[in-house]
Design a protein around this motif. Structure first.
Motif, mmCIF file in Angstrom:
data_model
loop_
_atom_site.group_PDB
_atom_site.id
_atom_site.type_symbol
_atom_site.label_atom_id
_atom_site.label_comp_id
_atom_site.label_asym_id
_atom_site.label_seq_id
_atom_site.Cartn_x
_atom_site.Cartn_y
_atom_site.Cartn_z
ATOM 1 N N HIS A 1 -0.496 -1.449 4.848
ATOM 2 C CA HIS A 1 -0.705 -2.460 6.003
ATOM 3 C C HIS A 1 0.048 -3.584 5.564
ATOM 4 C CE1 HIS A 1 -3.178 -3.543 2.469
ATOM 5 N NE2 HIS A 1 -3.109 -4.800 2.815
ATOM 6 N N ASP A 2 0.235 -4.694 6.756
ATOM 7 C CA ASP A 2 1.010 -5.885 6.411
ATOM 8 C C ASP A 2 0.003 -7.060 5.955
ATOM 9 O OD1 ASP A 2 3.201 -4.600 7.602
ATOM 10 O OD2 ASP A 2 2.617 -5.242 9.632
ATOM 11 N N THR A 3 0.860 -7.803 5.160
ATOM 12 C CA THR A 3 0.230 -8.814 4.419
ATOM 13 C C THR A 3 1.213 -9.915 4.599
ATOM 14 O OG1 THR A 3 -0.920 -9.516 2.663
ATOM 15 C CG2 THR A 3 1.088 -8.509 2.405
ATOM 16 N N LEU A 4 0.584 -11.286 4.715
ATOM 17 C CA LEU A 4 1.647 -12.574 4.997
ATOM 18 C C LEU A 4 1.769 -13.269 3.287
ATOM 19 C CD1 LEU A 4 3.105 -14.442 6.541
ATOM 20 C CD2 LEU A 4 0.935 -15.681 6.908
ATOM 21 N N LEU A 5 2.991 -13.263 3.000
ATOM 22 C CA LEU A 5 3.340 -13.609 1.812
ATOM 23 C C LEU A 5 3.906 -15.350 2.056
ATOM 24 C CD1 LEU A 5 5.111 -10.770 -0.167
ATOM 25 C CD2 LEU A 5 2.640 -11.502 -0.064
ATOM 26 N N GLU B 1 3.863 9.154 1.131
ATOM 27 C CA GLU B 1 4.814 10.211 0.430
ATOM 28 C C GLU B 1 4.397 10.467 -0.950
ATOM 29 O OE1 GLU B 1 8.834 8.926 0.912
ATOM 30 O OE2 GLU B 1 8.654 8.717 3.311
ATOM 31 N N GLY B 2 4.073 11.557 -1.482
ATOM 32 C CA GLY B 2 3.735 11.897 -2.606
ATOM 33 C C GLY B 2 2.333 11.403 -3.121
ATOM 34 N N PHE B 3 1.982 11.847 -4.503
ATOM 35 C CA PHE B 3 0.475 11.267 -4.860
ATOM 36 C C PHE B 3 0.193 9.946 -4.694
ATOM 37 C CE2 PHE B 3 -2.350 10.382 -7.927
ATOM 38 C CZ PHE B 3 -3.738 11.247 -7.441
ATOM 39 N N ALA B 4 -1.268 9.718 -4.823
ATOM 40 C CA ALA B 4 -1.667 8.216 -4.748
ATOM 41 C C ALA B 4 -3.246 8.245 -4.768
ATOM 42 C CB ALA B 4 -1.117 7.239 -3.720
ATOM 43 N N PHE B 5 -3.787 7.389 -5.479
ATOM 44 C CA PHE B 5 -5.251 7.460 -5.467
ATOM 45 C C PHE B 5 -5.580 6.736 -3.967
ATOM 46 C CE2 PHE B 5 -4.525 7.608 -9.986
ATOM 47 C CZ PHE B 5 -5.207 8.550 -10.185
ATOM 48 N N ASP B 6 -6.989 7.088 -3.522
ATOM 49 C CA ASP B 6 -7.443 6.602 -2.243
ATOM 50 C C ASP B 6 -7.369 5.134 -2.028
ATOM 51 O OD1 ASP B 6 -9.534 6.215 -3.792
ATOM 52 O OD2 ASP B 6 -10.851 7.474 -2.682
ATOM 53 N N GLY C 1 0.789 -1.182 -0.016
ATOM 54 C CA GLY C 1 -0.101 -0.106 -0.156
ATOM 55 C C GLY C 1 0.989 1.429 -0.157
ATOM 56 N N HIS C 2 0.135 2.446 -0.278
ATOM 57 C CA HIS C 2 0.859 3.609 -0.546
ATOM 58 C C HIS C 2 1.583 3.822 0.884
ATOM 59 C CE1 HIS C 2 2.287 7.249 -2.390
ATOM 60 N NE2 HIS C 2 1.325 8.029 -1.377
ATOM 61 N N THR C 3 2.766 4.594 0.823
ATOM 62 C CA THR C 3 3.468 4.908 2.059
ATOM 63 C C THR C 3 3.188 6.323 2.728
ATOM 64 O OG1 THR C 3 5.115 5.929 0.728
ATOM 65 C CG2 THR C 3 5.624 3.615 1.446
ATOM 66 N N ALA D 1 4.629 1.519 -7.405
ATOM 67 C CA ALA D 1 4.480 0.032 -6.956
ATOM 68 C C ALA D 1 3.009 -0.121 -6.480
ATOM 69 C CB ALA D 1 5.540 -0.164 -6.127
ATOM 70 N N SER D 2 2.557 0.734 -5.603
ATOM 71 C CA SER D 2 1.150 0.615 -5.105
ATOM 72 C C SER D 2 0.087 0.842 -5.962
ATOM 73 C CB SER D 2 1.029 1.607 -3.875
ATOM 74 O OG SER D 2 0.980 2.969 -4.212
ATOM 75 N N TYR D 3 0.264 1.210 -7.262
ATOM 76 C CA TYR D 3 -0.746 1.468 -8.160
ATOM 77 C C TYR D 3 -1.566 0.432 -8.477
ATOM 78 C CZ TYR D 3 -2.980 4.472 -11.928
ATOM 79 O OH TYR D 3 -3.787 4.837 -12.922
ATOM 80 N N ARG D 4 -3.070 0.675 -8.467
ATOM 81 C CA ARG D 4 -4.047 -0.518 -8.634
ATOM 82 C C ARG D 4 -4.847 -0.088 -9.812
ATOM 83 N NH1 ARG D 4 -7.260 -1.631 -3.371
ATOM 84 N NH2 ARG D 4 -7.234 -3.595 -3.916
ATOM 85 N N ASN D 5 -4.782 -0.958 -10.908
ATOM 86 C CA ASN D 5 -5.793 -0.746 -12.077
ATOM 87 C C ASN D 5 -6.758 -1.507 -11.995
ATOM 88 O OD1 ASN D 5 -6.981 0.427 -14.203
ATOM 89 N ND2 ASN D 5 -5.394 -0.236 -15.559
#
Length: 421
Positions: free
Chosen positions: A212-216, A201-206, A197-199, A398-402
């Motif tokens: 958040h944390d996720t388990l890989l 810093e800088g622009f990002a869409f909502d 998810g977005h940190t 890296a966090s961008y979601r299309n």
């Protein structure tokens, strides 16, 4: 103490915002410079919009959410345009039906460009005196217009492909790198707890937050996207005729639409923004649906990556790298080059993931009408990552979601395989 030279080299944030606004608005006009009014007015399907409509809608966005709401005394250029060029903002009232946008032969392309110039001048004049909240809306509008620039290109491609003459949007050769075919290899992904998810810093869409944390679980990603040559093997092996490879909805879609290959394929050629061209077997396959991507992964003994796996792998890479849109002209994915572990993570083709487009834990839509931008579409769609050859450079993270519905494929969509370890 900073030197005078250091101070003079700093970029003024307001000047940078004005520059980005100007260059973004100019690129949209460059993209339609070769079009006739008829080219810019036609609509090839309900999912696509006329080029003229993209120019108008992005202008309506700035006029409505920046000038009308934050510039006292501003009067709309034409009160009728709000009904014509609102897209889906319920808070802004009724609108012209999306499937009928191609019926808007008036206003003309020239009239839309006059309106754009009026709004551009008003925004640039007002910019220094706008509140931080209004300046943030200008930034949002820039990123919104960049999304429409990609849509404009893909919608034009779909429109021109319907013409039996196979016309080119640009009568120029498509530049592509000459490179040796890049063999696919497996790259081990991150494991355990990872932050996505977005940190902040800088622009990002909502929809890109909260972080958040996720388990890989142990997994690997393919070093590059699937190529046209590999997709041809899938076709030759009966991939489109083997129901066991397909999700139930996907198989129903294949049968109902008689799908035999990626969109725009015709034997050994495919339609591009430069008309019909030979298919490059080393280039990433594109214009495939989620259903096709999932079926190919099953055929290959693999799966689609999750969006969390993809983001963890891309976090350390340069989002401004790769093959992305730098100026008006024909674009199509080029072959992977080099021997780095992960190639073409950004640019070339949007990569389908196996993740449904749903809110992150703690997600809250932005207040007001602009809060309708992402959150209300979190149903029935799947996430794509990484951008494409038609995505304006500088738009990616890296966090961008299309996100698109699983049957849609008129965008530059491809696939990178994943597997469990």
């Amino acid at each position: 103490m900073a030197s005078r030279t250091d101070a003079s080299n700093r970029t003024d944030p307001l000047e940078e915002l004005a520059r980005r606004f100007s260059s973004t608005r100019r690129l949209s006009l460059d993209l339609v410079a070769t079009l006739s009014d008829a080219d810019a007015s036609a609509q090839s399907m309900p999912d696509a919009s006329p080029a003229k409509w993209h120019l108008a809608h992005t202008t309506w966005f700035f006029e409505t959410f920046v000038l009308r709401d934050h510039l006292p005394g501003y009067r709309a250029f034409d009160d009728r345009y709000a009904y014509l060029f609102n897209s889906y903002y319920e808070a802004e009232g009724p609108r012209h039906a999306r499937p009928h946008r191609g019926l808007l032969t008036r206003p003309s392309l020239d009239e839309i460009c006059v309106w754009r110039a009026h709004v551009d001048a008003a925004v640039q004049t007002a910019l220094p005196d706008l509140s931080p909240a209004a300046q943030a809306l200008v930034t949002l509008g820039i990123h919104h217009e960049q999304q429409h620039q990609e849509l404009l290109l893909t919608d034009l491609k779909h429109l021109f492909a319907q013409n039996p003459l196979g016309p080119a949007v640009w009568d120029t050769a498509i530049a592509s790198e000459v490179a040796q075919f890049s063999a696919m290899k497996w790259v081990r992904g991150a494991e355990g707890v990872a932050a996505v998810g977005h940190t902040g810093e800088g622009f990002a869409f909502d929809c890109e937050g909260p972080r958040h944390d996720t388990l890989l679980a142990p997994h690997a990603l393919a070093s590059r996207p699937v190529t046209n040559g590999e997709w041809r093997q899938f076709i030759d092996d009966g991939g489109y005729h083997t129901p066991s490879l397909w999700l139930s909805d996907g198989w129903a879609w294949v049968q109902a639409d008689d799908v035999q290959a990626p969109a725009y394929w015709r034997e050994d050629a495919h339609f591009t923004l430069s008309g019909w061209q030979d298919i490059d077997p080393a280039a990433p396959v594109t214009h495939i649906s989620f259903f096709e991507a999932d079926a190919f992964a099953s055929w290959a003994g693999a799966r689609l990556p999750t969006e969390q796996e993809w983001e963890a792998a891309a976090a350390a890479l340069d989002p401004a790298g790769g093959q992305q849109l730098d100026g008006a002209g024909p674009v199509r994915p080029a072959p992977a080059t080099g021997d780095t572990d992960l190639q073409q993570m950004f640019g070339s083709v949007w990569e389908w993931t196996g993740s449904a487009y749903r809110p992150y834990p703690g997600f809250r839509a932005a207040p007001g009408a602009v809060g309708e931008y992402n959150g209300k579409f979190m149903s029935g769609q799947f996430v794509l990552r990484g951008g494409s050859c038609a995505t304006p450079r500088g738009h990616m993270r890296a966090s961008y979601r299309n996100f698109f519905y699983p049957h849609q494929r008129w965008q530059f969509t491809g696939v990178r395989l994943a597997k469990d370890l």
